[in-house]
Write a protein that holds these residues in place. Structure first.
Motif, PDB file in Angstrom:
ATOM      1  N   LEU A 429     155.158  27.089 -64.397  1.00 12.01           N
ATOM      2  CA  LEU A 429     156.459  26.836 -63.788  1.00 12.01           C
ATOM      3  C   LEU A 429     156.802  25.362 -63.939  1.00 12.01           C
ATOM      4  CD1 LEU A 429     156.042  28.823 -60.433  1.00 12.01           C
ATOM      5  CD2 LEU A 429     156.977  29.645 -62.600  1.00 12.01           C
ATOM      6  N   ALA A 430     158.073  25.072 -64.228  1.00  9.45           N
ATOM      7  CA  ALA A 430     158.479  23.686 -64.450  1.00  9.45           C
ATOM      8  C   ALA A 430     159.843  23.414 -63.835  1.00  9.45           C
ATOM      9  CB  ALA A 430     158.513  23.379 -65.949  1.00  9.45           C
ATOM     10  N   GLY A 431     160.049  22.171 -63.451  1.00  7.29           N
ATOM     11  CA  GLY A 431     161.343  21.746 -62.939  1.00  7.29           C
ATOM     12  C   GLY A 431     161.821  20.521 -63.692  1.00  7.29           C
ATOM     13  N   LEU A 432     163.076  20.523 -64.131  1.00 14.84           N
ATOM     14  CA  LEU A 432     163.650  19.332 -64.754  1.00 14.84           C
ATOM     15  C   LEU A 432     163.719  18.230 -63.708  1.00 14.84           C
ATOM     16  CD1 LEU A 432     165.103  18.035 -67.242  1.00 14.84           C
ATOM     17  CD2 LEU A 432     167.245  18.753 -66.165  1.00 14.84           C
ATOM     18  N   ARG A 433     163.336  17.019 -64.096  1.00 12.60           N
ATOM     19  CA  ARG A 433     163.363  15.891 -63.175  1.00 12.60           C
ATOM     20  C   ARG A 433     164.293  14.803 -63.704  1.00 12.60           C
ATOM     21  NH1 ARG A 433     162.759  18.871 -60.079  1.00 12.60           N
ATOM     22  NH2 ARG A 433     160.844  19.691 -59.189  1.00 12.60           N
ATOM     23  N   PRO A 434     165.556  14.851 -63.285  1.00 14.49           N
ATOM     24  CA  PRO A 434     166.470  13.765 -63.620  1.00 14.49           C
ATOM     25  C   PRO A 434     166.203  12.559 -62.699  1.00 14.49           C
ATOM     26  CG  PRO A 434     167.632  15.811 -63.037  1.00 14.49           C
ATOM     27  CD  PRO A 434     166.224  15.929 -62.571  1.00 14.49           C
ATOM     28  N   ASP A 435     166.816  11.426 -63.019  1.00 19.46           N
ATOM     29  CA  ASP A 435     166.777  10.272 -62.121  1.00 19.46           C
ATOM     30  C   ASP A 435     167.369  10.710 -60.777  1.00 19.46           C
ATOM     31  OD1 ASP A 435     167.036   6.860 -62.437  1.00 19.46           O
ATOM     32  OD2 ASP A 435     167.905   7.869 -60.721  1.00 19.46           O
ATOM     33  N   SER A 436     166.631  10.489 -59.694  1.00 16.88           N
ATOM     34  CA  SER A 436     167.039  11.066 -58.405  1.00 16.88           C
ATOM     35  C   SER A 436     167.625  10.052 -57.428  1.00 16.88           C
ATOM     36  CB  SER A 436     165.824  11.731 -57.743  1.00 16.88           C
ATOM     37  OG  SER A 436     164.875  10.746 -57.340  1.00 16.88           O
ATOM     38  N   GLN A 437     167.809   8.814 -57.857  1.00 16.69           N
ATOM     39  CA  GLN A 437     168.189   7.780 -56.894  1.00 16.69           C
ATOM     40  C   GLN A 437     169.575   8.010 -56.283  1.00 16.69           C
ATOM     41  OE1 GLN A 437     165.718   5.877 -55.961  1.00 16.69           O
ATOM     42  NE2 GLN A 437     164.539   6.916 -57.549  1.00 16.69           N
ATOM     43  N   ARG A 438     170.475   8.662 -57.003  1.00 21.66           N
ATOM     44  CA  ARG A 438     171.823   8.898 -56.487  1.00 21.66           C
ATOM     45  C   ARG A 438     172.044  10.329 -56.009  1.00 21.66           C
ATOM     46  NH1 ARG A 438     175.098   7.945 -61.509  1.00 21.66           N
ATOM     47  NH2 ARG A 438     173.089   8.284 -62.524  1.00 21.66           N
ATOM     48  N   TYR A 439     171.073  11.188 -56.222  1.00 21.28           N
ATOM     49  CA  TYR A 439     171.280  12.612 -55.967  1.00 21.28           C
ATOM     50  C   TYR A 439     171.692  12.895 -54.525  1.00 21.28           C
ATOM     51  CZ  TYR A 439     170.348  17.642 -55.721  1.00 21.28           C
ATOM     52  OH  TYR A 439     170.458  18.991 -55.514  1.00 21.28           O
ATOM     53  N   PHE A 440     171.026  12.280 -53.567  1.00 23.20           N
ATOM     54  CA  PHE A 440     171.303  12.609 -52.172  1.00 23.20           C
ATOM     55  C   PHE A 440     172.557  11.906 -51.637  1.00 23.20           C
ATOM     56  CE2 PHE A 440     166.913  13.860 -52.720  1.00 23.20           C
ATOM     57  CZ  PHE A 440     166.947  15.132 -52.184  1.00 23.20           C
ATOM     58  N   ASP A 441     173.206  11.113 -52.475  1.00 31.01           N
ATOM     59  CA  ASP A 441     174.543  10.621 -52.129  1.00 31.01           C
ATOM     60  C   ASP A 441     175.554  11.763 -52.145  1.00 31.01           C
ATOM     61  OD1 ASP A 441     173.317   8.171 -52.204  1.00 31.01           O
ATOM     62  OD2 ASP A 441     174.373   7.435 -53.981  1.00 31.01           O
ATOM     63  N   TYR A 442     175.250  12.813 -52.921  1.00 28.96           N
ATOM     64  CA  TYR A 442     176.190  13.925 -53.137  1.00 28.96           C
ATOM     65  C   TYR A 442     175.701  15.259 -52.583  1.00 28.96           C
ATOM     66  CZ  TYR A 442     177.806  10.474 -56.524  1.00 28.96           C
ATOM     67  OH  TYR A 442     178.238   9.315 -57.110  1.00 28.96           O
ATOM     68  N   HIS A 443     174.420  15.387 -52.380  1.00 30.80           N
ATOM     69  CA  HIS A 443     173.778  16.645 -52.029  1.00 30.80           C
ATOM     70  C   HIS A 443     174.401  17.287 -50.789  1.00 30.80           C
ATOM     71  CE1 HIS A 443     170.091  18.853 -50.385  1.00 30.80           C
ATOM     72  NE2 HIS A 443     170.236  19.382 -51.581  1.00 30.80           N
ATOM     73  N   HIS A 444     174.996  18.486 -50.950  1.00 28.95           N
ATOM     74  CA  HIS A 444     175.543  19.270 -49.834  1.00 28.95           C
ATOM     75  C   HIS A 444     176.739  18.605 -49.151  1.00 28.95           C
ATOM     76  CE1 HIS A 444     171.383  21.444 -49.178  1.00 28.95           C
ATOM     77  NE2 HIS A 444     171.897  21.641 -50.394  1.00 28.95           N
ATOM     78  N   ALA A 445     177.434  17.720 -49.854  1.00 31.16           N
ATOM     79  CA  ALA A 445     178.537  16.993 -49.236  1.00 31.16           C
ATOM     80  C   ALA A 445     179.846  17.218 -49.983  1.00 31.16           C
ATOM     81  CB  ALA A 445     178.217  15.498 -49.182  1.00 31.16           C
ATOM     82  N   ALA A 446     180.939  16.784 -49.382  1.00 35.31           N
ATOM     83  CA  ALA A 446     182.265  17.002 -49.968  1.00 35.31           C
ATOM     84  C   ALA A 446     182.491  16.202 -51.244  1.00 35.31           C
ATOM     85  CB  ALA A 446     183.339  16.637 -48.932  1.00 35.31           C
ATOM     86  N   ASN A 447     181.673  15.174 -51.489  1.00 37.01           N
ATOM     87  CA  ASN A 447     181.837  14.376 -52.712  1.00 37.01           C
ATOM     88  C   ASN A 447     180.995  14.894 -53.879  1.00 37.01           C
ATOM     89  OD1 ASN A 447     179.436  13.615 -51.483  1.00 37.01           O
ATOM     90  ND2 ASN A 447     179.591  11.460 -52.067  1.00 37.01           N
ATOM     91  N   ASP A 448     180.353  16.075 -53.714  1.00 35.15           N
ATOM     92  CA  ASP A 448     179.657  16.702 -54.849  1.00 35.15           C
ATOM     93  C   ASP A 448     180.709  17.411 -55.695  1.00 35.15           C
ATOM     94  OD1 ASP A 448     178.007  17.877 -56.681  1.00 35.15           O
ATOM     95  OD2 ASP A 448     177.007  19.231 -55.282  1.00 35.15           O
TER      96      ASP A 448
END
Length: 478
Positions: A429-448
């Motif tokens: 099993l594998a998961g793609l790992r992009p740069d995550s530094q900005r991910y939670f700025d958008y995660h589950h929010a109206a700016n996603d």
């Protein structure tokens, strides 16, 4: 016993000369084969990246999914529109098979926009941004107003006890740890207060819960997400909302100045009966090992505040692009490759569980699964859930990815939707790992939203996923 000099013995032994030549030829042949294979792999990987960057379709697909359909909360009309769109697009790729897999999913609606304010004294209020957590019950008609007690985590509730909590709104204010470079680790360190905070606070008589958004940035966007009441009865459930990071800091500061302030919030959300939805599946049949299945996918549902471009529109279109790129460059896989667009990852994981259940019932042999569910940012590599032998083989491919600045090949988590496929052995099993530094700025929010996704970064991710799928198909698992 007379000793024969090494040189004399070697030269006088035709058998030893023949053995030496044989070993030399075998070694040379093996090295030559490896070199040739590496060159061939390099050429194909280059074709994949060129096709994605010059003739890619992932960004065009994401534009439609985000801007013409929008947020796709499971059980919603938009989720059904996304299913129909995905089925149509996969059929147009000319795959060997495309089908829908029925799955019952929860249906929760947000209702009218939530409203909240901090009241320092009668008539003096300050509005703050909030949103209901997914699965929350509504507030009473007209809203809920009560004193607030701030905690940093669930473990503090027992120390405070019912006497100090009963009749109050519990304010969970533990932030993500900014010093952690791995932002998903920071997320995991505080998400329990969102998921189980209401359930635990209700046990001590709390009347509501406000949770600091899972966000490393200071802004005014509240971030929703799944929560659970566990085995609480309907009468015991209390409303739960997220507050923006700026709002949380303001509330905390005002509580320090005046512990007697009150918080008022109004939510009209509702949980309905389960409804039918679908996983969307497309397949290219393998030429050599058709009964060995490789899966690539993401989740088709999203939260409803934005349009779900990063979470997980990006993963959806990248996964679709894997099969399109194979057809584009004329690659015919040895193993059967499926793209699976899972439904209901966000608030139930029903799609992932249903796919794994049916695969087991049919006796399908899944050997590899790759998920993209970490945003459409610049790809850095992959994390793998596998044994050491397979990890070593995968790490031997790192030189093929080096020209594309892909360097991260480590053990770790894979993806929520493919997790149910895990078995004792016989699958990677594998998961793609992009740069995550900005991910939670958008995660589950109206700016996603679509404008937050960079076209080139998205296409690099699709090419990186396709390249790994090609190598896993070519060499198989150990």
């Amino acid at each position: 016993m007379r000793m024969i000099p090494m040189q004399q013995s070697f030269l006088s032994s035709p058998i030893r000369i023949l053995l030496f030549i044989g070993v030399f030829m075998i070694t040379t042949k093996g090295t030559t084969q490896k070199t040739t294979s590496a060159k061939q792999d390099s050429v194909i990987v280059k074709k994949i990246y060129n096709a994605s960057l010059l003739e890619g379709k992932s960004y065009e697909w994401l534009d439609y999914l985000s801007n013409q359909i929008g947020g796709r909360l499971s059980g919603s009309l938009n989720a059904q529109r996304a299913v129909e769109w995905a089925e149509k697009e996969l059929k147009e790729l000319g795959l060997d098979k495309v089908w829908l897999q029925s799955v019952m999913v929860p249906k929760w609606t947000r209702g009218v926009t939530e409203f909240a304010y901090i009241e320092t004294e009668l008539g003096k209020t300050t509005n703050v941004p909030i949103c209901a957590l997914g699965g929350s019950v509504p507030t009473p008609i007209g809203g809920l107003k009560a004193p607030v007690i701030e905690v940093k985590g669930i473990e503090e509730l027992a120390d405070l006890g019912t006497e100090k909590i009963k009749g109050k709104i519990v304010f969970y204010n533990r932030p993500m740890q900014a010093e952690l470079i791995q932002t998903f680790q920071a997320y995991g360190g505080c998400v329990d207060q969102r998921y189980a905070g209401a359930k635990e606070a209700a046990k001590f008589g709390a009347v509501g819960v406000i949770v600091r958004s899972m966000n490393l940035r200071q802004d005014d966007y509240p971030h929703t997400g799944a929560m659970s009441y566990g085995d609480l009865s309907n009468s015991e459930k209390i409303p739960a909302a997220a507050i923006s990071t700026n709002g949380a800091d303001l509330l905390s500061a005002m509580l320090k100045l005046n512990p007697q302030i009150k918080f008022n919030f109004n939510m009209n959300c509702r949980l309905w009966k389960d409804v039918e939805s679908f996983n969307v599946i497309g397949e290219i049949k393998g030429t050599t090992y058709p009964n060995e299945y490789m899966v690539v996918g993401g989740h088709l549902d999203s939260w409803d505040l934005g349009d779900g471009s990063h979470d997980d529109g990006a993963g959806i279109v990248q996964s679709m692009e894997v099969l399109r790129l194979f057809k584009k460059i004329g690659y015919k896989p040895k193993r059967s490759i499926r793209v699976v667009l899972f439904m209901n990852e966000e608030n139930g994981l029903r799609g992932g569980k249903k796919y794994a259940k049916e695969a087991k019932e049919k006796g399908e042999n899944h050997v590899f699964a790759l998920e993209s569910d970490a945003g459409g940012f610049t790809p850095r590599g992959f994390s793998f859930d596998c044994d050491e032998a397979n990890l070593q083989q995968i790490q031997s491919w790192k030189p093929l990815f080096a020209p594309y600045l892909i360097h991260y090949f480590e053990k770790g988590g894979s993806g929520a939707d493919i997790g149910p496929l895990k078995k004792e052995k016989g699958i990677v099993l594998a998961g793609l790992r992009p740069d995550s530094q900005r991910y939670f700025d958008y995660h589950h929010a109206a700016n996603d939203t679509f404008d937050a996704v960079n076209k080139r970064e998205l296409e690099l991710g699709a090419a990186t996923m396709t390249s790994l799928m090609y190598l896993m198909d070519t060499y198989g698992i150990k």
